[in-house]
Design a protein around this motif. Structure first.
Motif, PDB file in Angstrom:
ATOM      1  N   GLU A  68       0.809  -1.204   0.000  1.00  6.49           N
ATOM      2  CA  GLU A  68       0.000   0.000   0.000  1.00  6.49           C
ATOM      3  C   GLU A  68       0.844   1.256   0.000  1.00  6.49           C
ATOM      4  N   ALA A  69       0.235   2.343  -0.472  1.00 12.96           N
ATOM      5  CA  ALA A  69       0.867   3.653  -0.474  1.00 12.96           C
ATOM      6  C   ALA A  69       0.749   4.281   0.910  1.00 12.96           C
ATOM      7  N   ALA A  70       1.438   5.417   1.090  1.00 15.13           N
ATOM      8  CA  ALA A  70       1.444   6.072   2.391  1.00 15.13           C
ATOM      9  C   ALA A  70       0.059   6.533   2.819  1.00 15.13           C
ATOM     10  N   ASP A  71      -0.818   6.781   1.875  1.00 19.74           N
ATOM     11  CA  ASP A  71      -2.170   7.235   2.227  1.00 19.74           C
ATOM     12  C   ASP A  71      -3.122   6.079   2.514  1.00 19.74           C
ATOM     13  N   GLY A  72      -2.609   4.841   2.500  1.00 18.11           N
ATOM     14  CA  GLY A  72      -3.431   3.690   2.807  1.00 18.11           C
ATOM     15  C   GLY A  72      -4.062   3.014   1.619  1.00 18.11           C
ATOM     16  N   THR A  73      -3.855   3.538   0.419  1.00 14.87           N
ATOM     17  CA  THR A  73      -4.416   2.910  -0.796  1.00 14.87           C
ATOM     18  C   THR A  73      -3.643   1.633  -1.114  1.00 14.87           C
ATOM     19  N   VAL A  74      -4.360   0.524  -1.254  1.00 15.16           N
ATOM     20  CA  VAL A  74      -3.736  -0.725  -1.657  1.00 15.16           C
ATOM     21  C   VAL A  74      -3.448  -0.677  -3.162  1.00 15.16           C
ATOM     22  N   LEU A  75      -2.174  -0.817  -3.504  1.00 14.93           N
ATOM     23  CA  LEU A  75      -1.759  -0.719  -4.904  1.00 14.93           C
ATOM     24  C   LEU A  75      -1.601  -2.087  -5.563  1.00 14.93           C
ATOM     25  N   LEU A  76      -1.045  -3.041  -4.812  1.00 16.70           N
ATOM     26  CA  LEU A  76      -0.814  -4.384  -5.327  1.00 16.70           C
ATOM     27  C   LEU A  76      -1.256  -5.381  -4.267  1.00 16.70           C
ATOM     28  N   ALA A  77      -1.679  -6.559  -4.688  1.00 15.95           N
ATOM     29  CA  ALA A  77      -2.088  -7.590  -3.743  1.00 15.95           C
ATOM     30  C   ALA A  77      -1.983  -8.952  -4.393  1.00 15.95           C
ATOM     31  N   GLY A  78      -1.868  -9.977  -3.555  1.00 14.21           N
ATOM     32  CA  GLY A  78      -1.798 -11.340  -4.069  1.00 14.21           C
ATOM     33  C   GLY A  78      -2.078 -12.332  -2.966  1.00 14.21           C
ATOM     34  N   ALA A  79      -2.468 -13.540  -3.338  1.00 16.17           N
ATOM     35  CA  ALA A  79      -2.755 -14.610  -2.392  1.00 16.17           C
ATOM     36  C   ALA A  79      -1.786 -15.744  -2.606  1.00 16.17           C
ATOM     37  N   PRO A  80      -1.250 -16.324  -1.520  1.00 15.58           N
ATOM     38  CA  PRO A  80      -0.317 -17.459  -1.665  1.00 15.58           C
ATOM     39  C   PRO A  80      -0.981 -18.654  -2.344  1.00 15.58           C
TER      40      PRO A  80
END
Length: 213
Positions: free
Chosen positions: A201-213
């Motif tokens: 996530e960015a400093a403002d709390g926005t999730v930019l990238l994500a993934g699941a194992p």
């Protein structure tokens, strides 16, 4: 912050997963507003990797060594003091005996590790992969993040893991700008199977990238 920082000696214990769940949450709340502690956590990010390369008997001897505690302390404080004392010894072992391995040998993947490529959730110039490696204390999390492009400003980012109940744990923080490649290593007390999602996530709390194992 005025007066002594009550969290000043929590950084190593946090990185190594020695804090209780309540202590971990309190420290993460503190790190959000304390640049000094955030920097300390980032600087100690290599410790889980170093510990994994120290033979079990040597690691046990380090952690069982004399406690550096000037006065009687609560159990949690004694635990953090013991971890902090062991950190210096581990760093010395790493510098003398295994530093070349940590810096130079990246071809052999740790046994049982799982690689996760994070996908875009919001527009960003970032591309990242993480590797989850099971350990005796939980999971070591190594991340490689590249900032594509030649223009733009440097920004702060953070990596979190999320468990099945939706609870998030901070893994690492860093700054990056155009052309940078950031490599961080952190840990969590969650076992790999308990990690449902990894979020950048960015400093403002926005999730930019994500993934699941």
């Amino acid at each position: 912050m005025t007066g002594p920082d009550p969290y000043a000696d929590w950084d190593a214990a946090y990185v190594l997963g020695a804090l209780s769940s309540a202590e971990r949450r309190a420290y993460e709340d503190h790190v959000d507003d304390c640049a000094r502690c955030a920097t300390a956590v980032a600087e100690l990010g290599m410790l889980p990797g170093l510990l994994r390369l120290v033979p079990d008997e040597d690691g046990a001897a380090l952690l069982a060594g004399p406690e550096v505690v000037p006065a009687p302390a609560a159990p949690a404080r004694r635990r953090r003091s013991r971890v902090s004392a062991a950190v210096l010894a581990v760093l010395l072992v790493g510098a003398v005996g295994i530093g070349g391995v940590v810096l130079g040998n990246r071809a052999e993947e740790p046994p049982g590790s799982v690689a996760v490529t994070l996908a875009g959730v919001a527009p960003s110039p970032l591309r990242a992969t993480v590797r989850l490696t099971p350990t005796s204390w939980g999971t070591e999390i190594a991340m490689t993040c590249t900032y594509a492009g030649d223009y733009g400003d440097r920004h702060r980012y953070a990596l979190y893991v999320v468990d099945g109940a939706g609870e998030r744990q901070l893994v690492s923080r860093w700054q990056a700008g155009p052309g940078d490649t950031a490599r961080t290593t952190g840990s969590t007390d969650l076992a790999p199977g308990a990690i449902q999602r990894v979020e950048l996530e960015a400093a403002d709390g926005t999730v930019l990238l994500a993934g699941a194992p």
